[in-house]
Scaffold this motif. Sequence first.
Motif, PDB file in Angstrom:
ATOM      1  N   ASP A   7       0.835  -1.204   0.000  1.00  0.00           N
ATOM      2  CA  ASP A   7       0.000   0.000   0.000  1.00  0.00           C
ATOM      3  C   ASP A   7       0.867   1.251   0.000  1.00  0.00           C
ATOM      4  O   ASP A   7       0.603   2.208  -0.730  1.00  0.00           O
ATOM      5  CB  ASP A   7      -0.915   0.039   1.229  1.00  0.00           C
ATOM      6  N   LYS A   8       1.891   1.253   0.837  1.00  0.00           N
ATOM      7  CA  LYS A   8       2.778   2.416   0.939  1.00  0.00           C
ATOM      8  C   LYS A   8       3.522   2.644  -0.378  1.00  0.00           C
ATOM      9  O   LYS A   8       3.688   3.788  -0.813  1.00  0.00           O
ATOM     10  CB  LYS A   8       3.749   2.241   2.093  1.00  0.00           C
ATOM     11  N   LEU A   9       3.950   1.557  -1.010  1.00  0.00           N
ATOM     12  CA  LEU A   9       4.602   1.683  -2.321  1.00  0.00           C
ATOM     13  C   LEU A   9       3.640   2.264  -3.348  1.00  0.00           C
ATOM     14  O   LEU A   9       4.011   3.125  -4.146  1.00  0.00           O
ATOM     15  CB  LEU A   9       5.101   0.325  -2.807  1.00  0.00           C
ATOM     16  N   GLU A  10       2.403   1.792  -3.333  1.00  0.00           N
ATOM     17  CA  GLU A  10       1.398   2.271  -4.278  1.00  0.00           C
ATOM     18  C   GLU A  10       1.076   3.748  -4.028  1.00  0.00           C
ATOM     19  O   GLU A  10       0.943   4.532  -4.970  1.00  0.00           O
ATOM     20  CB  GLU A  10       0.126   1.423  -4.164  1.00  0.00           C
ATOM     21  N   PRO A  23      -5.398  14.825  -1.603  1.00  0.00           N
ATOM     22  CA  PRO A  23      -6.744  14.433  -1.134  1.00  0.00           C
ATOM     23  C   PRO A  23      -7.287  13.177  -1.810  1.00  0.00           C
ATOM     24  O   PRO A  23      -7.962  12.372  -1.169  1.00  0.00           O
ATOM     25  CB  PRO A  23      -7.612  15.642  -1.474  1.00  0.00           C
ATOM     26  N   ILE A  24      -6.981  12.994  -3.074  1.00  0.00           N
ATOM     27  CA  ILE A  24      -7.479  11.812  -3.791  1.00  0.00           C
ATOM     28  C   ILE A  24      -6.787  10.549  -3.294  1.00  0.00           C
ATOM     29  O   ILE A  24      -7.425   9.514  -3.089  1.00  0.00           O
ATOM     30  CB  ILE A  24      -7.306  11.988  -5.315  1.00  0.00           C
ATOM     31  N   ILE A  25      -5.485  10.626  -3.082  1.00  0.00           N
ATOM     32  CA  ILE A  25      -4.741   9.472  -2.556  1.00  0.00           C
ATOM     33  C   ILE A  25      -5.245   9.122  -1.161  1.00  0.00           C
ATOM     34  O   ILE A  25      -5.479   7.948  -0.854  1.00  0.00           O
ATOM     35  CB  ILE A  25      -3.225   9.752  -2.537  1.00  0.00           C
ATOM     36  N   ALA A  26      -5.429  10.128  -0.317  1.00  0.00           N
ATOM     37  CA  ALA A  26      -5.897   9.900   1.048  1.00  0.00           C
ATOM     38  C   ALA A  26      -7.270   9.223   1.049  1.00  0.00           C
ATOM     39  O   ALA A  26      -7.516   8.293   1.819  1.00  0.00           O
ATOM     40  CB  ALA A  26      -5.942  11.212   1.806  1.00  0.00           C
ATOM     41  N   LYS A  27      -8.155   9.684   0.171  1.00  0.00           N
ATOM     42  CA  LYS A  27      -9.497   9.104   0.105  1.00  0.00           C
ATOM     43  C   LYS A  27      -9.456   7.667  -0.405  1.00  0.00           C
ATOM     44  O   LYS A  27     -10.146   6.798   0.117  1.00  0.00           O
ATOM     45  CB  LYS A  27     -10.381   9.959  -0.799  1.00  0.00           C
ATOM     46  N   LYS A  28      -8.629   7.401  -1.405  1.00  0.00           N
ATOM     47  CA  LYS A  28      -8.529   6.058  -1.978  1.00  0.00           C
ATOM     48  C   LYS A  28      -8.068   5.031  -0.941  1.00  0.00           C
ATOM     49  O   LYS A  28      -8.569   3.914  -0.901  1.00  0.00           O
ATOM     50  CB  LYS A  28      -7.561   6.061  -3.166  1.00  0.00           C
ATOM     51  N   PHE A  29      -7.130   5.413  -0.078  1.00  0.00           N
ATOM     52  CA  PHE A  29      -6.586   4.488   0.908  1.00  0.00           C
ATOM     53  C   PHE A  29      -7.194   4.664   2.297  1.00  0.00           C
ATOM     54  O   PHE A  29      -6.756   4.029   3.251  1.00  0.00           O
ATOM     55  CB  PHE A  29      -5.063   4.638   0.974  1.00  0.00           C
ATOM     56  N   ASN A  30      -8.199   5.537   2.404  1.00  0.00           N
ATOM     57  CA  ASN A  30      -8.906   5.778   3.657  1.00  0.00           C
ATOM     58  C   ASN A  30      -7.946   6.182   4.787  1.00  0.00           C
ATOM     59  O   ASN A  30      -7.969   5.610   5.878  1.00  0.00           O
ATOM     60  CB  ASN A  30      -9.726   4.541   4.057  1.00  0.00           C
ATOM     61  N   ILE A  31      -7.085   7.144   4.480  1.00  0.00           N
ATOM     62  CA  ILE A  31      -6.158   7.690   5.461  1.00  0.00           C
ATOM     63  C   ILE A  31      -6.286   9.213   5.452  1.00  0.00           C
ATOM     64  O   ILE A  31      -6.907   9.768   4.544  1.00  0.00           O
ATOM     65  CB  ILE A  31      -4.693   7.281   5.174  1.00  0.00           C
ATOM     66  N   THR A  32      -5.699   9.864   6.440  1.00  0.00           N
ATOM     67  CA  THR A  32      -5.735  11.322   6.461  1.00  0.00           C
ATOM     68  C   THR A  32      -4.705  11.877   5.472  1.00  0.00           C
ATOM     69  O   THR A  32      -3.749  11.187   5.098  1.00  0.00           O
ATOM     70  CB  THR A  32      -5.427  11.863   7.860  1.00  0.00           C
ATOM     71  N   LYS A  33      -4.920  13.137   5.079  1.00  0.00           N
ATOM     72  CA  LYS A  33      -3.964  13.789   4.185  1.00  0.00           C
ATOM     73  C   LYS A  33      -2.602  13.914   4.853  1.00  0.00           C
ATOM     74  O   LYS A  33      -1.573  13.764   4.199  1.00  0.00           O
ATOM     75  CB  LYS A  33      -4.476  15.150   3.749  1.00  0.00           C
ATOM     76  N   SER A  34      -2.594  14.158   6.152  1.00  0.00           N
ATOM     77  CA  SER A  34      -1.315  14.298   6.856  1.00  0.00           C
ATOM     78  C   SER A  34      -0.569  12.969   6.908  1.00  0.00           C
ATOM     79  O   SER A  34       0.661  12.945   6.845  1.00  0.00           O
ATOM     80  CB  SER A  34      -1.519  14.866   8.259  1.00  0.00           C
ATOM     81  N   HIS A  35      -1.295  11.853   7.005  1.00  0.00           N
ATOM     82  CA  HIS A  35      -0.649  10.531   6.999  1.00  0.00           C
ATOM     83  C   HIS A  35      -0.013  10.259   5.630  1.00  0.00           C
ATOM     84  O   HIS A  35       1.109   9.757   5.543  1.00  0.00           O
ATOM     85  CB  HIS A  35      -1.669   9.450   7.346  1.00  0.00           C
ATOM     86  N   ALA A  36      -0.726  10.587   4.571  1.00  0.00           N
ATOM     87  CA  ALA A  36      -0.188  10.409   3.224  1.00  0.00           C
ATOM     88  C   ALA A  36       1.052  11.286   3.027  1.00  0.00           C
ATOM     89  O   ALA A  36       2.068  10.825   2.503  1.00  0.00           O
ATOM     90  CB  ALA A  36      -1.242  10.727   2.175  1.00  0.00           C
ATOM     91  N   ALA A  37       0.976  12.533   3.465  1.00  0.00           N
ATOM     92  CA  ALA A  37       2.120  13.447   3.343  1.00  0.00           C
ATOM     93  C   ALA A  37       3.306  12.934   4.140  1.00  0.00           C
ATOM     94  O   ALA A  37       4.457  13.049   3.704  1.00  0.00           O
ATOM     95  CB  ALA A  37       1.732  14.841   3.808  1.00  0.00           C
ATOM     96  N   TYR A  38       3.046  12.349   5.303  1.00  0.00           N
ATOM     97  CA  TYR A  38       4.113  11.774   6.124  1.00  0.00           C
ATOM     98  C   TYR A  38       4.827  10.651   5.369  1.00  0.00           C
ATOM     99  O   TYR A  38       6.054  10.576   5.374  1.00  0.00           O
ATOM    100  CB  TYR A  38       3.534  11.252   7.442  1.00  0.00           C
ATOM    101  N   ILE A  39       4.064   9.800   4.696  1.00  0.00           N
ATOM    102  CA  ILE A  39       4.653   8.708   3.918  1.00  0.00           C
ATOM    103  C   ILE A  39       5.517   9.267   2.792  1.00  0.00           C
ATOM    104  O   ILE A  39       6.637   8.801   2.567  1.00  0.00           O
ATOM    105  CB  ILE A  39       3.556   7.776   3.363  1.00  0.00           C
ATOM    106  N   PHE A  40       5.026  10.277   2.075  1.00  0.00           N
ATOM    107  CA  PHE A  40       5.805  10.890   0.993  1.00  0.00           C
ATOM    108  C   PHE A  40       7.132  11.420   1.516  1.00  0.00           C
ATOM    109  O   PHE A  40       8.193  11.153   0.949  1.00  0.00           O
ATOM    110  CB  PHE A  40       5.068  12.063   0.341  1.00  0.00           C
ATOM    111  N   ASN A  41       7.054  12.212   2.581  1.00  0.00           N
ATOM    112  CA  ASN A  41       8.253  12.834   3.138  1.00  0.00           C
ATOM    113  C   ASN A  41       9.235  11.808   3.688  1.00  0.00           C
ATOM    114  O   ASN A  41      10.449  11.952   3.522  1.00  0.00           O
ATOM    115  CB  ASN A  41       7.882  13.843   4.226  1.00  0.00           C
ATOM    116  N   LEU A  42       8.717  10.777   4.332  1.00  0.00           N
ATOM    117  CA  LEU A  42       9.560   9.728   4.898  1.00  0.00           C
ATOM    118  C   LEU A  42      10.352   9.009   3.802  1.00  0.00           C
ATOM    119  O   LEU A  42      11.562   8.821   3.911  1.00  0.00           O
ATOM    120  CB  LEU A  42       8.681   8.736   5.659  1.00  0.00           C
TER     121      LEU A  42
END
Length: 60
Positions: A7-10, A23-42
Motif C-alpha cells: 500500500d505504501k509503495l502504491e 486528497p485523492i490518494i488519502a481518500k482512496k486508501f482511507n487515510i488522512t492527508k497528513s498521513h499520506a504526506a508523512y509517507i511521501f516525506n519519509l
Amino acid sequence: MKLTYEDKLEIYRLWKQEGWILPIIAKKFNITKSHAAYIFNLIDKHGIEIVKHGKKKIIF
C-alpha cells in the motif's frame, strides 16, 4: 487501517509517478492527508526501504 508495505509503495508511486493529488490518494486508501504526506516525506528523505520495516520492539 494499517497500511501494508505494498500500500505504501502504491501511495508513493501514485504521487510521484502518476501525479495524483494528496486528497485523492488519502481518500482512496482511507487515510488522512497528513498521513499520506508523512509517507511521501519519509520515503523522500530515507528511501523506499524505510517503509519496509516495521517498528522495532525492545524486549526487557
